[in-house]
Design a protein around this motif. Structure first.
Motif, PDB file in Angstrom:
ATOM      1  N   LEU A 228      -8.165  71.326  54.590  1.00 26.65           N
ATOM      2  CA  LEU A 228      -8.706  70.220  55.378  1.00 26.65           C
ATOM      3  C   LEU A 228      -7.654  69.601  56.293  1.00 26.65           C
ATOM      4  O   LEU A 228      -7.960  69.154  57.401  1.00 26.65           O
ATOM      5  N   ALA A 229      -6.413  69.584  55.822  1.00 21.51           N
ATOM      6  CA  ALA A 229      -5.344  68.994  56.639  1.00 21.51           C
ATOM      7  C   ALA A 229      -5.145  69.794  57.929  1.00 21.51           C
ATOM      8  O   ALA A 229      -4.931  69.232  58.998  1.00 21.51           O
ATOM      9  N   VAL A 230      -5.258  71.113  57.820  1.00 24.54           N
ATOM     10  CA  VAL A 230      -5.139  71.962  59.008  1.00 24.54           C
ATOM     11  C   VAL A 230      -6.286  71.666  59.976  1.00 24.54           C
ATOM     12  O   VAL A 230      -6.109  71.577  61.184  1.00 24.54           O
ATOM     13  N   LEU A 231      -7.474  71.487  59.377  1.00 25.41           N
ATOM     14  CA  LEU A 231      -8.675  71.257  60.189  1.00 25.41           C
ATOM     15  C   LEU A 231      -8.634  69.915  60.916  1.00 25.41           C
ATOM     16  O   LEU A 231      -9.067  69.792  62.050  1.00 25.41           O
ATOM     17  N   LEU A 232      -8.072  68.911  60.232  1.00 26.77           N
ATOM     18  CA  LEU A 232      -8.253  67.540  60.733  1.00 26.77           C
ATOM     19  C   LEU A 232      -6.984  66.821  61.164  1.00 26.77           C
ATOM     20  O   LEU A 232      -7.040  65.636  61.499  1.00 26.77           O
TER      21      LEU A 232
END
Ligand code: GTP
Ligand code: MG
Length: 261
Positions: A228-232
């Motif tokens: 999720l960190a990569v996504l957001l």
């Protein structure tokens, strides 16, 4: 030698949003002011060249009025592309978009097939005073992973773009074994990003926020966090709400890691 293919396109959306006028503008280059409600269904054929292929397009133009449900419902089968139309001067027609998707899903039966239909969202009648603005329309389309077009069947603005995008989408899917190619949304962010943001903001528990089951391990938490960190990450994501969602993500991870230890 060119290969020729045959595709099926339908129109969907409330009555009087301009479905028939959009198709008429595209196929016959003209506009009719007087409202002539489609009775059940209209059928037409057109030929186009897409990606070096001759394409025969069967267009099923549906009546939007609820009384024609029984007539139009049998025409959803085998659809590969759809224009989903609302009228920017009529908010109810915008709010009805979800119910049109639900009808399509119900009638298709095969959900995998329904997922692979190329849908373009059409905000029509932009020549008139609007009540649904562009951002709102684009956001809705983006959240579903559909392309979005602003049009006027009256002036012709945007009409060719709808059909070009739709035909290219359908032909690309055919070349891809029937599987739809996901689009990069026009706003520069993806459906995955929007879904992740909505989930982080609305979920009831930290497990849910990270998409995890109760009893997840430290490793699971860290994996979900990294994805999720990569996504957001706010430095990379331009999706609205990324920054707030990222903070929620960090807090949820911290809490869950404490619980796991
Ligand atoms: P149903 O067949 O009943 O589902 O309606 P429809 O969605 O096919 O609507 P239709 O194309 O018949 O158009 C409805 C009315 O809106 C007609 O009076 C059209 O002239 C008008 N109309 C359609 N497109 C536009 C547009 O871009 N601008 C304006 N100003 N009027 C439009
Ligand atoms: Mg019509």
């Amino acid at each position: 030698m060119k290969r020729s293919v045959r595709i099926k396109i339908i129109s969907m959306g409330n009555a009087e949003t301009g479905k028939s006028c959009i198709i008429k503008r595209y196929c016959e280059k003209r506009f009719v002011h007087k409202y002539l409600a489609t009775i059940g269904i209209d059928y037409g054929v057109t030929k186009v060249t897409v990606k070096d292929k001759d394409v025969k397009v069967n267009i099923f133009d549906m009546a939007g009025h609820p009384i024609f449900y029984e007539v139009r419902n049998e025409f959803y089968q085998d659809t590969q592309g759809a224009i989903l139309v609302y009228d920017v001067t009529d908010r109810a027609s915008f709010e009805a978009l979800d119910s049109w998707l639900a009808e399509l899903r119900n009638e298709m039966g095969n959900q995998a097939e329904a997922d692979n239909i190329n849908i373009v969202v059409v905000a029509n009648k932009i020549d008139r005073k609007r009540v649904v603005d562009e951002t709102e329309g684009r956001l809705w389309a983006d959240s579903k992973g559909y392309q979005y077009f602003e049009t006027s069947a009256q002036t012709g603005q945007g009409i060719n773009d709808i059909f070009q995008a739709l035909f290219e989408g359908v032909v690309s899917a055919l070349e891809n074994g029937g599987k739809k190619i996901p689009i990069q949304t026009q706003l520069g962010y993806t459906k995955d990003q929007i879904e992740a943001i909505q989930r982080l903001k609305n979920a009831k528990s930290d497990y849910d926020r990270l998409g995890l089951q109760l009893g997840a391990t430290k490793d699971d938490v860290n994996k979900a966090y990294r994805r999720l960190a990569v996504l957001l990450h706010p430095d990379k994501s331009v999706a609205p709400g990324s920054e707030e969602a990222f903070k929620i993500l960090v807090a949820a991870r911290t809490t869950l890691l404490k619980k796991c230890s």
